[in-house]
Scaffold this motif. Structure first.
Motif, mmCIF file in Angstrom:
data_model
loop_
_atom_site.group_PDB
_atom_site.id
_atom_site.type_symbol
_atom_site.label_atom_id
_atom_site.label_comp_id
_atom_site.label_asym_id
_atom_site.label_seq_id
_atom_site.Cartn_x
_atom_site.Cartn_y
_atom_site.Cartn_z
ATOM 1 N N LEU A 84 62.166 -47.858 49.594
ATOM 2 C CA LEU A 84 60.554 -47.975 49.218
ATOM 3 C C LEU A 84 60.150 -47.334 48.369
ATOM 4 C CD1 LEU A 84 60.151 -47.495 53.211
ATOM 5 C CD2 LEU A 84 59.816 -49.646 51.674
ATOM 6 N N GLY A 85 60.978 -46.679 47.161
ATOM 7 C CA GLY A 85 60.444 -46.163 45.696
ATOM 8 C C GLY A 85 60.553 -44.867 46.053
ATOM 9 N N PHE A 86 60.771 -43.863 46.783
ATOM 10 C CA PHE A 86 60.560 -42.524 46.607
ATOM 11 C C PHE A 86 62.145 -41.913 46.580
ATOM 12 C CE2 PHE A 86 57.640 -44.044 50.588
ATOM 13 C CZ PHE A 86 57.136 -43.250 50.023
ATOM 14 N N ASN A 87 62.335 -41.153 46.235
ATOM 15 C CA ASN A 87 63.317 -39.813 45.197
ATOM 16 C C ASN A 87 63.950 -39.100 46.513
ATOM 17 O OD1 ASN A 87 63.358 -40.555 43.340
ATOM 18 N ND2 ASN A 87 62.071 -39.421 42.050
ATOM 19 N N VAL A 88 64.429 -38.990 47.203
ATOM 20 C CA VAL A 88 64.822 -38.297 48.332
ATOM 21 C C VAL A 88 66.291 -37.207 48.717
ATOM 22 C CG1 VAL A 88 65.899 -38.648 50.730
ATOM 23 C CG2 VAL A 88 64.692 -40.322 49.917
ATOM 24 N N GLU A 89 65.580 -35.787 48.566
ATOM 25 C CA GLU A 89 66.955 -35.538 48.673
ATOM 26 C C GLU A 89 67.055 -34.195 50.250
ATOM 27 O OE1 GLU A 89 67.659 -30.780 45.922
ATOM 28 O OE2 GLU A 89 66.955 -32.196 44.748
ATOM 29 N N LEU A 90 68.401 -33.666 50.612
ATOM 30 C CA LEU A 90 67.760 -33.853 51.795
ATOM 31 C C LEU A 90 68.597 -32.178 51.785
ATOM 32 C CD1 LEU A 90 69.547 -37.165 53.726
ATOM 33 C CD2 LEU A 90 67.566 -36.133 53.978
ATOM 34 N N ALA A 91 67.488 -31.394 52.505
ATOM 35 C CA ALA A 91 68.544 -29.710 52.075
ATOM 36 C C ALA A 91 68.438 -30.242 54.115
ATOM 37 C CB ALA A 91 67.437 -29.502 51.767
ATOM 38 N N PRO A 92 69.479 -29.165 54.442
ATOM 39 C CA PRO A 92 69.549 -28.754 56.206
ATOM 40 C C PRO A 92 68.117 -27.503 56.980
ATOM 41 C CG PRO A 92 71.517 -26.843 54.600
ATOM 42 C CD PRO A 92 70.446 -28.314 54.088
ATOM 43 N N ALA A 93 68.217 -28.061 58.065
ATOM 44 C CA ALA A 93 66.342 -27.536 58.100
ATOM 45 C C ALA A 93 66.983 -25.685 58.680
ATOM 46 C CB ALA A 93 65.596 -28.357 59.997
ATOM 47 N N HIS A 94 66.340 -25.167 58.330
ATOM 48 C CA HIS A 94 66.698 -24.008 59.176
ATOM 49 C C HIS A 94 65.929 -23.587 60.628
ATOM 50 C CE1 HIS A 94 67.334 -22.617 55.026
ATOM 51 N NE2 HIS A 94 66.985 -22.857 54.573
ATOM 52 N N ILE A 95 67.070 -23.342 61.320
ATOM 53 C CA ILE A 95 66.708 -23.436 63.245
ATOM 54 C C ILE A 95 66.616 -21.770 63.501
ATOM 55 C CG2 ILE A 95 67.379 -23.546 64.939
ATOM 56 C CD1 ILE A 95 69.317 -25.871 64.109
#
Length: 96
Positions: A84-95
């Motif tokens: 869809l044209g997005f740059n995606v960078e994943l980072a773990p969520a802080h719980i």
């Protein structure tokens, strides 16, 4: 019996359960009518095991299919966003 199970499944599709998630997952790929019959079959199998083993039904939850293979689900959504044209960078969520 087929018609009764189909009516039950149509009611189930409007709930927040494992069987509703199964219906929506199958309906996308196979169509609504085939999905209803597949879920009716699953319901019949559940009823059989509950009666045979005399144990209560344990609901797996609506997010059961997402938890089966979280890495595959993650890759799917990242790929979809990139299409869809997005740059995606994943980072773990802080719980907290």
């Amino acid at each position: 019996m087929r018609a009764v199970l189909a009516e039950v499944v149509w009611g189930i599709t409007r709930t927040d359960t494992y069987l509703a998630a199964q219906y929506h997952r199958l309906a996308r790929r196979k169509g609504k009518r085939r999905a209803v019959m597949a879920v009716a079959h699953s319901l019949l199998v559940i009823i059989y095991h509950v009666l045979r083993e005399k144990k209560p039904y344990e609901e797996l939850g609506p997010d059961y299919f997402d938890q089966l293979d979280t890495e595959r689900t993650q890759r799917y959504y990242v790929r979809r966003l990139e299409q869809l044209g997005f740059n995606v960078e994943l980072a773990p969520a802080h719980i907290a």
